[in-house]
Design an enzyme around this catalytic site. Structure first.
Site, PDB file in Angstrom:
ATOM      1  N   ASP A 138       9.776   7.297  -8.248  1.00  0.00           N
ATOM      2  CA  ASP A 138       8.757   6.956  -7.264  1.00  0.00           C
ATOM      3  C   ASP A 138       7.852   5.945  -7.956  1.00  0.00           C
ATOM      4  OD1 ASP A 138       6.502   6.732  -5.689  1.00  0.00           O
ATOM      5  OD2 ASP A 138       6.234   8.881  -5.394  1.00  0.00           O
ATOM      6  N   TYR A 180      -0.515  -4.869   4.655  1.00  0.00           N
ATOM      7  CA  TYR A 180       0.753  -5.267   4.046  1.00  0.00           C
ATOM      8  C   TYR A 180       0.658  -6.675   3.467  1.00  0.00           C
ATOM      9  CZ  TYR A 180       5.682  -6.608   3.712  1.00  0.00           C
ATOM     10  OH  TYR A 180       6.893  -7.075   3.264  1.00  0.00           O
TER      11      TYR A 180
END
Length: 284
Positions: free
Chosen positions: A65, A157
């Site tokens: 991760d 984003y």
């Protein structure tokens, strides 16, 4: 020896369970690299293994991760211990996000920064010392056309992608004298699970009409998107290329897209370019 002269390179790739990251990992292995493919959940590695088998290549799979900085350090240490070095880092893992400022919580904004900015920055920091000491290495970060062109309903984003491009472009000048090449590659729309995995607002509120127009436009763009295999091949080529170049795109469409912004000194071209995406029938 491969055409690019990089056979046997040890390459660490993040975000390889599907899409262009999966295809990039396999293409890198086809080029002769020793590929360490990472993903958050190795239970999702079946597609990667099947694609690698079909290509007749092998690669290592590690759980990672990328937002877990301690885990990232462990993986880099393990790969370095097993292979003696990391020659190439491909920062591919990322997450999309749909929403404009009022719809976004600060937690959502931080989450975009964690995945799309801080994670690749941290991984770059982890591999840099070894690359610098050996006088050889490449750090390639998969950004987006959204790292050059700010787009409606992609505030967090695009903000994170702009940030990582700025960081890597600044780093590139300092790393180059030590033989470390820092690069970014900017895909446009790619047919993958990226859109399905994007975080979206549950209540559009006052922006409902604009958001509906944006989703319709995006759906059409991704229906005619570059294939994940083609984008993966472009990533692999940029990662192994001997060309001294910072910014790459994964397709001609992506090159045309970012060109709107890179030549836009006053911001008017980008505004005219993106305004129709959220146009509604309501009077201004």
């Amino acid at each position: 020896m491969s055409e690019n002269g990089r056979i046997g390179e040890v390459v660490l790739v993040t975000g390889t369970s599907s899409g262009m990251g999966m295809h990039a990992a396999v293409e890198l292995a086809r080029s002769g690299a020793q590929v360490i493919a990472t993903m958050r959940d190795t239970a999702r590695s079946a597609r990667l293994q099947e694609t690698a088998d079909a290509a007749g290549v092998t690669l290592e799979v590690h759980a990672l991760d990328v937002t877990d900085h301690a885990a990232a350090a462990r993986v880099v240490d393990e790969v370095t211990a097993a292979h003696g070095r990391i020659d190439v880092l491909v920062n591919n893992a990322g997450q999309g996000g749909v929403g404009t400022a009022e719809q976004l919580s600060m937690e959502q904004i931080r989450a975009q920064l964690e995945v799309n900015y801080l994670a690749p920055v941290h991984l770059a920091k982890l591999v840099l010392p070894g690359m610098r000491e050996r006088g050889h290495g490449t750090i390639l970060t998969v950004t987006s056309v959204g790292g050059v062109v700010g787009q409606p309903f992609a505030d967090a984003y695009c903000g994170a992608k702009f940030a990582v491009e700025g960081f890597m472009q600044s780093l590139a000048a300092v790393a180059e004298p030590f033989g470390v090449h820092v690069r970014v590659i900017e895909p446009a729309a790619v047919a993958s699970d990226f859109v399905q995995n994007a975080v979206r607002p549950t209540d559009a509120g006052a922006y409902e009409d604009q958001l509906r127009a944006y989703i319709a436009r995006s759906t059409g763009a991704f229906a005619n998107a570059q294939s994940a295999a083609d984008a993966g091949a472009a990533i692999a080529a940029a990662a192994l290329s001997g060309e001294a170049r910072f910014r790459w795109q994964s397709s001609e469409a992506a090159t045309a897209f970012v060109g709107v912004s890179l030549a836009d000194l006053d911001g008017s071209r980008v505004r005219a370019f993106t305004a129709p995406w959220i146009a509604t029938d309501r009077p201004a």
